[in-house]
Design a protein around this motif. Structure first.
Motif, mmCIF file in Angstrom:
data_model
loop_
_atom_site.group_PDB
_atom_site.id
_atom_site.type_symbol
_atom_site.label_atom_id
_atom_site.label_comp_id
_atom_site.label_asym_id
_atom_site.label_seq_id
_atom_site.Cartn_x
_atom_site.Cartn_y
_atom_site.Cartn_z
ATOM 1 N N GLU A 341 -9.009 7.590 4.627
ATOM 2 C CA GLU A 341 -7.789 8.077 3.987
ATOM 3 C C GLU A 341 -6.527 7.586 4.678
ATOM 4 O OE1 GLU A 341 -8.582 12.245 3.774
ATOM 5 O OE2 GLU A 341 -9.605 12.055 1.838
ATOM 6 N N GLY A 342 -6.675 6.987 5.852
ATOM 7 C CA GLY A 342 -5.510 6.382 6.511
ATOM 8 C C GLY A 342 -4.504 7.371 7.048
ATOM 9 N N ASP A 343 -4.920 8.587 7.333
ATOM 10 C CA ASP A 343 -3.985 9.580 7.869
ATOM 11 C C ASP A 343 -3.748 9.300 9.356
ATOM 12 O OD1 ASP A 343 -2.522 11.714 8.644
ATOM 13 O OD2 ASP A 343 -4.025 13.239 8.151
ATOM 14 N N GLN A 344 -2.507 8.952 9.663
ATOM 15 C CA GLN A 344 -2.182 8.576 11.039
ATOM 16 C C GLN A 344 -2.476 9.702 12.028
ATOM 17 O OE1 GLN A 344 0.438 5.698 12.119
ATOM 18 N NE2 GLN A 344 1.642 6.864 13.563
ATOM 19 N N ALA A 345 -2.261 10.943 11.601
ATOM 20 C CA ALA A 345 -2.484 12.065 12.519
ATOM 21 C C ALA A 345 -3.958 12.153 12.919
ATOM 22 C CB ALA A 345 -2.030 13.370 11.868
#
Lengths: 353, 850
Positions: A341-345
């Motif tokens: 999903e590419g969520d940086q967090a």
């Protein structure tokens, strides 16, 4: 030109020396590079007070000259040493000032600059390291491949339901081309390019037309195989055991059970004791106590024949594991989809190494 | 495949094993048990009781208040109101106590019925789901133990194994197949139904199937065998409860006796069966043929299907009445008034069945089995078994008529299949398995227990005939698997291979890509991985025109999301989408990168219209080697891309917010390239049409030698607007061609030796030049300065435009270093060279000193 006697010279030097002492004292209390330099110039500079006296040397009576020389020398020495004293003091003071100037709150934050690698990349590295330790080399190949490499040469017969085991993405614009459904296509690439003995692993992206809680249309596998004369199923067990223990440690059991993939016979699947419940049965392992982590088997003679290797002379085994699955187990992640999903967090919590 | 334990027990004695043991045996045999379901429809709250006394309900004529003893199941006597006429003292009854749940989710609660308390219910057969009698409560035999459960009494409990069957084992799509494997493994004897015996009384020798119907096959290979049997005087009614229960447990809904029996025998033997009402077969003729053009058929599910000439149909004189191997026709199915039927048991071409089933998207129990292959040797037996069971079940439920089965069945089997004979070499078994001590006798015994016929042996070689139901056994290695499978994979020892050191070389792009990632991460970027599917909208957002290299992409025939049928040409698209997602979650300063492949049609090489910037696209990635490189295949390029969002640095205690600009992107590209020792590259102004998604004034292509190796730039304001990523400052994107860069990194390079011993001198010079002169031009001029003696370095330290300068002019200030390896330079020597430089720049650019 009048001759100057020693007495006159002495008087002059005393007067200059006493003024110098005053300046020296004043400068000691207010040290700076400039102040010290000013003092030097005032006395020892080209037009300095002492310089002026010493220029009278030529006019001193001949018999007084040795004494006069001594006198001037000692005065000059005194002045130079005093100036050095001042310089030393000034350096010390400057150091002290530099030290006093800083008393930081070291807890103040700085900007974080470290990035991170994806957990799948990290896991892939770990796996490659273990396989390289076992003497494997790393191979690679296309993700968009001909059906021949992905299916036919791997003993998937045309129009056989075995092809449905993997929901295949078909490529519209190219004939008989699919997104590889497994990294097993690398077996064919390697076998057509190289000759045994071979010990090869190949990690990579794979695709299946499937998307739910536990499936993503793109995922990662690592394929491996060994081909030589006299490779047995016992060797397969030994290599897989060694590898799994290196990755998961010795406290989790593994089991090997018969299963079916067209390109291996005998074929099997490897299960790892559930990392969450340790075999008791829980939601993660669908209450079976086991987690399926890969398929394997002895390379089917039909595969050897498809790549023109003598299936009587050579035997070998092949295996394939899901890297994403292993990464999730290893890092204790519960949602497969989060990986893509590419969520940086989420991603930035992983290390660079 | 759902396998009922009770069902399996009808073929072999499994009583001594627990369900868990059986499950683990099945899994060990390769019949993986993925779930175990315990079936107990009545639970332990429905028990045997006895009516001690009854009294008339004070407020209702038809009700009685019963006092019931349920033994140990409840410590007190129960008072239960009952309306059944046969409720009377002394009989043994089925008592649903408070808390019981009866079929149909009927929960039993303590209640008052017309003012009288009732602590349960006395049940009828229908209420218990054990029979069809609904007129009164069940009367049990006198000697049944009070308090014992009705489930136990009627044997209603069952365990169902959900088996994840692999496609090579269609023989286990019936309970008999599973039982056969279990029997072999557990060394139990297998008892299979024998229809011959019990059909004796049901058969009428004068009734001949071929008198009722004729069967023919048009075309070769459509149908390997067609067995049929005629049964008359059937009655379409409910099947016996035990059969309904087993069907339910195995996951099939009971319908009527005829259909239930065909389903039951399918779940028993794995062989699909179809029953036709003989009245619907026009001309008393069954023809197996390919469908005609434009032919249609309404299938059992009431769907009208358009057929094509690859579909096999079962037809009569007039029309298709069934889609062979897939689904029967609606108008020839068994109806309530059916009295005579033809039972069809056949084998159809698996590949044709599969194509039809796929095209029409009908995945039926039948097609599932026909595709995988059925036991062609068994069809005639299955037909008789079906007839037998119809006869027996009809008798059991006491139909008005007793079915009569044709004395002779019809068996069209033009070419009898010869079963393969395969030799097993003991040496091969030993060397392939690693089981050094296994003997030929063990192998023979294992294989015969699985139904293989042992034919002959010589020393070290035994010959077997493969049983007709094992379609997966083709060669010696399959026999070896059977032996090891039965012995158990656990029995195989664990060794490490003894082999030569191989001479294979790794493909260097693999490690290179890994290092690329490390360096990106070390520069503070976060790695992401995304799906490669893109939509036309994605391309539109990036303002990709029809003539652009990214406009002609490879599409999937069956994309997961209809709008995203294309394979990405670039990682930038996915990164921008990820950036948007991150912004939606309130994340700032996002810095993501990805290393993956872009895909292109092979024909892109022939496209002369393409701008030279996309020249690399015609070269396939470095991972496509050897024979594969000669195939006509898609081009796959390895890329690395990054997106850097605003701000570069957020406002902090020590500094104000620093916005990200083109130059941060450039910095990353440059640091990254130099990390691989690549120094000979330049950033050049792109043609706006090549990178329509980048700000034309704040973007660059990266060139090494004569190759374009990537781009970097601020997002085009229109693209930013399209993607909802707009703002005062725009995100930065960069993308690099790893294949080209890898090649660049392997070029030999020279390095200078030890450092200079003589001191250097620096001079600063500010040139005023036209604004059109770029830094690269100045650098080129420095490089080509031909009176160069001691100039050792030069770098820009200031650019100024504005006040004190004429319009159209700018000042560029350089710091120059002079150094000699022979001596310490004098001011005079330096000054001379400085003047020469000033002259040179004046000559080149009419540059004036500021």
């Amino acid at each position: 030109m009048t001759d100057i006697d020693i007495a006159s010279l002495t008087k002059q030097t005393e007067s200059v020396s006493s003024e110098f002492e005053k300046d020296f004292a004043a400068t000691s209390n207010d040290l700076s590079h400039k102040a010290i330099e000013d003092v030097r110039i005032k006395y020892l500079g080209r037009k300095g007070l002492f310089t002026a006296i010493s220029e009278q040397m030529r006019s001193v009576k001949k018999e007084d000259r040795p004494e006069a020389g001594k006198l001037l020398n000692s005065v000059k020495k005194n002045m130079e040493s005093k100036l050095d004293q001042l310089r030393t003091l000034e350096k010390k003071a400057a150091l002290t000032a530099q030290l006093d100037a800083k008393a930081y709150d070291v807890s103040l934050p700085v900007a974080q600059t470290a990035g991170s690698l994806h957990p799948v990349t990290l896991m892939r590295r770990t796996l490659l390291k273990e396989f390289r330790n076992l003497g494997f080399i790393v191979y690679d190949g296309p993700e968009m491949d001909l059906e021949d490499y992905n299916f036919s040469a791997l003993n998937f017969k045309d129009d056989h339901p075995a092809r449905d085991m993997q929901d295949t993405f078909f490529v519209k614009d190219l004939e008989k081309t699919v997104l590889r459904t497994h990294t097993s296509n690398i077996q064919i690439h390697a076998m057509r390019n190289e000759r045994p003995p071979m010990r090869v692993v190949a990690p990579g992206r794979t695709y299946r037309c499937d998307s739910d809680l536990t499936h993503t249309p793109m995922f990662h596998q690592i394929e491996g195989f060994i081909i030589d004369q006299n490779i047995s199923m016992a060797d397969m067990k030994g290599v897989i055991d060694t590898f799994l223990k290196a990755v998961f440690g010795t406290d989790l059991e593994t089991r090997l059970r018969p299963s079916y993939f067209p390109f291996v016979e005998p074929g099997g699947e490897v299960d790892l004791q559930c990392v969450a419940c340790r075999g008791k049965g829980c939601r993660i392992c669908s209450h079976t106590g086991w987690l399926e982590i890969g398929g394997l088997g002895m390379i089917h003679p039909n595969v050897f024949e498809a790549v023109d290797l003598d299936s009587e002379r050579y035997t070998g085994f092949a295996f394939g594991f899901g890297i994403d699955r292993i990464a999730m187990l290893k890092y204790g992640l519960s949602d497969l989809r989060q990986l893509f999903e590419g969520d940086q967090a989420f991603l930035s919590q992983f290390p660079v190494n | 495949m759902k396998a009922s334990l009770k069902w399996l027990q009808t073929y072999l004695p499994l009583e001594t094993s627990t369900p868990d043991q059986i499950a683990s045996t099945l899994t060990g045999l390769g019949l993986e048990v993925e779930g175990i379901e315990t079936i107990d429809p009545l639970g332990d709250k429905v028990v045997v009781g006895t009516i001690k006394e009854t009294r008339q309900h004070p407020n209702a004529d038809k009700l009685q208040v019963c006092t019931v003893d349920v033994g140990d199941a409840h410590k007190d006597l129960l008072t239960i109101v009952c309306g059944a006429p046969n409720a009377r003292p002394g009989i043994q009854v089925a008592v649903a106590m408070v808390g019981a749940v009866l079929p149909g989710d009927f929960k039993i609660k303590a209640s008052k019925i017309r003012g009288e308390k009732s602590a349960g219910m006395l049940c009828s057969e229908t209420e218990l789901g054990i029979g069809s009698d609904e007129d009164g409560i069940v009367e049990l035999q006198d000697n049944t133990k009070l308090g014992s459960t009705i489930s136990d009494l009627y044997g209603l409990r069952d365990t169902v194994f959900e088996i994840g069957l692999t496609p090579n084992r269609p023989d286990c799509l019936g309970h008999v197949g599973i039982a056969r494997d279990l029997a072999a493994k557990l060394e139990l004897s297998l008892t299979l139904p024998n229809p011959t015996e019990s059909l004796k009384e049901a058969k009428n020798a004068n009734l001949i199937t071929s008198d009722k119907i004729s069967i023919s096959v048009e075309g070769d290979d459509l149908c390997g065998r067609f067995s049929a049997i005629y049964v008359e005087d059937v009655e379409v009614t409910d099947s016996p409860q035990w059969l309904q229960n087993l069907l339910n447990n195995a996951g099939m809904r009971p319908i009527n006796l005829i259909v239930d029996v065909t389903n039951f025998v399918m779940l028993e033997t794995g062989q699909p069966i179809h029953a036709y009402d003989i009245r619907d077969i026009k001309g008393s003729e069954i023809i197996v043929r390919l469908a005609n053009k434009n032919e249609t058929l309404t299938t059992l599910d009431e769907q009208k299907r358009s057929l094509n000439s690859n579909d096999i149909v079962i037809a009569d004189k007039e029309r298709a009445i069934g889609l062979a191997g897939v689904m029967g026709g609606a108008d020839s199915e068994v109806k309530p008034d059916t009295t005579a039927i033809i039972i069809e048991v056949a084998q159809f071409d698996p590949s044709k069945v599969r194509k039809t089933s796929k095209r029409l998207a009908i995945h039926s129990e039948a097609s599932h089995r026909f595709e995988r292959g059925i036991d062609i040797g068994n069809t005639e037996y299955v037909a008789r078994r079906t007839a037998q069971l119809i006869y027996e079940c009809s008798k059991e439920v006491s139909t008005a008529k007793v079915p009569v089965v044709a004395g002779t069945s019809y068996d069209l089997y033009p070419t009898e299949k010869t079963q393969p004979k395969i030799a097993l070499r003991t040496d091969r078994l030993k060397s392939l398995s690693g089981l050094r001590l296994i003997t030929q006798d063990e192998a023979i015994s294992a294989l015969t227990s699985l139904g293989f016929t042992f034919l002959d042996k010589t020393e070290g070689r035994a010959l077997f005939e493969v049983p007709s139901w094992r379609l997966d056994i083709e060669r010696e290695t399959d026999l070896i698997e059977e032996v090891i499978r039965l012995k158990g994979y656990d029995a195989v020892p664990s060794t490490l291979p003894q082999m030569e050191i191989g001479g294979l070389r790794e493909n260097p792009i693999i490690d290179f890509q890994d290092h690329c990632k490390t360096i990106m991460a070390q520069m503070g970027l976060v790695e992401t991985i995304s799906f490669p599917f893109v939509s036309q909208d994605d391309l539109n957002h990036l303002q990709i025109s029809e003539s652009h290299a990214w406009s002609q992409l490879i599409s999937l025939a069956n994309p997961l999301i209809e709008q995203e049928p294309m394979m990405r040409p670039s990682l930038t698209i996915g990164l921008l989408k990820a950036l948007k997602e991150n912004r939606n979650h309130g994340r700032q300063g996002v810095r993501l990168f990805e290393a993956a492949r872009g895909f292109f049609k092979p024909t892109i090489a022939q496209n002369d219209e393409l701008s030279p910037i996309w020249k690399n696209l015609s070269r396939n990635g470095l991972h496509i080697t050897g024979k594969a490189a000669q195939d006509h295949r898609a081009i796959e390029k390895n890329y690395l891309a990054a997106v850097i969002d605003q701000p570069w640095l957020p406002k902090r205690w020590s500094s104000p917010e620093i916005p990200a600009s083109f130059f941060h992107g450039k910095d990353i590209v440059q640091s990254w390239l130099t990390a691989f020792g690549i120094r000979d590259f330049a950033f050049k102004k792109p043609d706006a049409a090549d990178l329509p998604f980048l700000h034309p004034g704040a973007s660059a292509i990266v060139v090494a030698g004569n190759r374009h190796i990537g781009f970097v730039g601020e997002l085009h304001p229109q693209t930013a607007l399209n993607l909802d990523l707009d703002g005062k400052e725009l995100p930065i994107v960069l993308e690099l061609d790893l294949d080209e860069i890898y090649l660049e990194s392997t070029k030999p390079r020279s390095f200078t030796g030890s450092s200079n011993k003589f001191p250097g001198v620096t001079r600063d010079l500010a040139f005023v030049v036209d604004q059109t002169i770029c830094h690269e031009d100045m650098m080129t001029a420095f490089k080509s300065f031909n009176r160069r003696k001691n100039l050792s370095s030069y770098h820009l330290f200031d650019v100024y435009e504005g006040e004190h300068l004429s319009p159209g002019k700018k000042s560029m200030a350089f710091s120059l270093g002079f150094q000699s390896d022979k001596k310490t330079l004098t001011d005079k020597e330096v000054e001379k060279e400085v003047q020469a430089i000033i002259g040179w720049f004046k000559e080149q650019f009419s540059a004036e000193l500021r």
